[in-house]
Design a protein around this motif. Structure first.
Motif, short mmCIF file in Angstrom:
data_model
loop_
_atom_site.label_atom_id
_atom_site.label_comp_id
_atom_site.label_asym_id
_atom_site.label_seq_id
_atom_site.Cartn_x
_atom_site.Cartn_y
_atom_site.Cartn_z
N LYS A 157 0.90 -1.16 0.00
CA LYS A 157 0.00 0.00 0.00
C LYS A 157 0.93 1.20 0.00
O LYS A 157 1.33 1.70 1.05
CB LYS A 157 -0.92 -0.04 1.24
CG LYS A 157 -2.16 0.81 1.07
CD LYS A 157 -3.25 0.40 2.02
CE LYS A 157 -4.32 1.46 2.15
NZ LYS A 157 -5.02 1.81 0.93
N GLU A 190 -8.96 -4.81 -9.49
CA GLU A 190 -9.58 -3.99 -8.44
C GLU A 190 -9.68 -2.55 -8.93
O GLU A 190 -9.32 -2.25 -10.07
CB GLU A 190 -8.72 -4.04 -7.17
CG GLU A 190 -7.31 -3.50 -7.41
CD GLU A 190 -6.40 -3.59 -6.20
OE1 GLU A 190 -6.90 -3.74 -5.08
OE2 GLU A 190 -5.18 -3.49 -6.39
N THR A 216 -11.58 -4.62 4.23
CA THR A 216 -13.04 -4.70 4.08
C THR A 216 -13.40 -5.92 3.24
O THR A 216 -14.40 -6.60 3.50
CB THR A 216 -13.57 -3.42 3.41
OG1 THR A 216 -12.83 -2.30 3.89
CG2 THR A 216 -15.05 -3.21 3.70
N THR A 252 -12.61 0.63 3.02
CA THR A 252 -12.71 1.22 4.36
C THR A 252 -13.60 2.47 4.32
O THR A 252 -14.20 2.83 5.31
CB THR A 252 -11.29 1.57 4.86
OG1 THR A 252 -10.58 0.34 5.00
CG2 THR A 252 -11.28 2.31 6.16
C1 LIG Z 1 -5.85 -0.35 -4.53
C2 LIG Z 1 -6.80 -0.59 -3.39
N1 LIG Z 1 -7.55 -1.70 -3.39
C3 LIG Z 1 -8.42 -1.96 -2.40
C4 LIG Z 1 -8.62 -1.06 -1.35
C5 LIG Z 1 -9.59 -1.38 -0.24
O1 LIG Z 1 -8.89 -1.78 0.91
P1 LIG Z 1 -9.52 -1.62 2.37
O2 LIG Z 1 -10.75 -2.44 2.40
O3 LIG Z 1 -8.46 -2.16 3.28
O4 LIG Z 1 -9.81 -0.17 2.56
C6 LIG Z 1 -7.83 0.10 -1.30
C7 LIG Z 1 -7.99 1.06 -0.21
O5 LIG Z 1 -7.56 2.17 -0.25
C8 LIG Z 1 -6.91 0.35 -2.35
O6 LIG Z 1 -6.14 1.45 -2.35
#
Ligand SMILES: Cc1ncc(COP(=O)(O)O)c(C=O)c1O
Length: 298
Positions: A157, A190, A216, A252
């Motif tokens: 991330k 995604e 999530t 999130t």
């Molecule tokens: C590229 C990407 N995919 C998926 C998500 C969703 O992740 P999370 O459920 O942990 O917020 C995020 C969240 O910012 C993201 O940046």
């Protein structure tokens, strides 16, 4: 809620500072190169959701990116809670960041660094507005492909998000609310801030590879199990999405966001469909009950 008139408080390298004094150097590698990692956790009704899981994902990103931190996992957790508390927020989106900091020389060995560590908290951010949550969003299949594990593994991330911004520009210019990209083999991956799910004949599907492991997403998989909805992690194509009964994104920033259209094809079912609606209901019920929660005010 954030107290009126109060300037936001930002955690910066061990200090809690008013936002106007929380400055970092223009030589910071996070600014110059997008060289750093971050995570975003949220609080709802005074409870931070899955804090440990977010901090663990952050530490995985740090480890893989060869970044150091002056704090251990518990200390990061405490600093996150304290930042939310000092901002007087009960419902919050909290971003925590480490960059490779300011190098001693212009061209420096990236392994040797003094990290810049930041935490800030804002009132809770929803990815979709009221209408999008109740009627679904229009999702575009981007022309851009997602990264693969042999380039920049999507499990980092990381701050380097130019790719994401370009895809968002493309989708907004075409009049779409959000986008999904495919992996290098042409399978659905995604979106820039969310994971993707679809339902067909009562089965919940989501891609397994070339994605960020969304907290999530994992929560919705657990809730599906609780609700008796069968789950399959497998490769999906745009054809699969267009012919699904229901499609939704998770993040999130708001749990599930229903999708009503994929690149010009209106989905057959209502958005949100019955399974999306039920899983999202369970998600918010779980959050309101404080499950997996760390209280801000203990
Ligand atoms: C590229 C990407 N995919 C998926 C998500 C969703 O992740 P999370 O459920 O942990 O917020 C995020 C969240 O910012 C993201 O940046």
């Amino acid at each position: 809620m954030q107290q009126d008139q109060q300037e936001p408080v930002v955690y910066l390298n061990g200090e809690y500072l008013p936002a106007s004094r929380a400055g970092i150097s223009v030589f910071d590698q996070g600014f110059l190169l997008g060289d750093g990692v971050f995570d975003v956790v949220s609080a709802w009704k005074g409870s931070i959701f899955k804090l440990r899981q977010h901090v663990n994902r952050f530490f995985d990103s740090l480890q893989a990116a060869h970044l150091h931190t002056s704090l251990n996992r518990e200390q990061w957790g405490e600093a996150i809670i304290e930042t939310v508390r000092r901002n007087g927020l009960d419902d919050a989106s909290i971003r925590f960041i480490i960059t490779r900091g300011v190098p001693e020389q212009v061209v420096a060995d990236p392994r040797v660094h003094q990290p810049t560590e930041v935490i800030w908290a804002a009132p809770y951010i929803f990815l979709g507005d009221e209408q999008q949550r109740s009627q679904g969003i229009r999702l575009m299949v981007s022309q851009l492909r997602g990264f693969a594990s042999d380039t920049l593994d999507p499990r980092y991330k990381c701050l380097s998000r130019m790719h994401f911004q370009l895809a968002k520009v493309e989708a907004s210019a075409a009049g779409y609310d959000d986008l999904v990209w495919l992996n290098k083999d042409g399978f659905v991956a995604e979106g820039p801030a969310s994971n993707l799910f679809m339902i067909r004949d009562g089965i919940l599907y989501t891609p397994a590879v070339d994605i960020l492991h969304g907290i999530t997403r994992q929560t919705f998989l657990e809730l599906a199990e609780r609700a008796g909805v069968p789950v399959e992690l497998r490769q999906l194509t745009v054809y699969d999405l267009c012919t699904a009964d229901e499609v939704f994104t998770t993040s999130t920033a708001g749990g599930a966001l229903p999708v009503r259209e994929i690149s010009g094809r209106t989905l057959r079912g209502p958005a949100p469909g019955p399974i999306t609606r039920e899983l999202d209901r369970l998600y918010w019920a779980s959050r309101e009950a404080g499950e997996h929660g760390t209280p801000i005010h203990s």
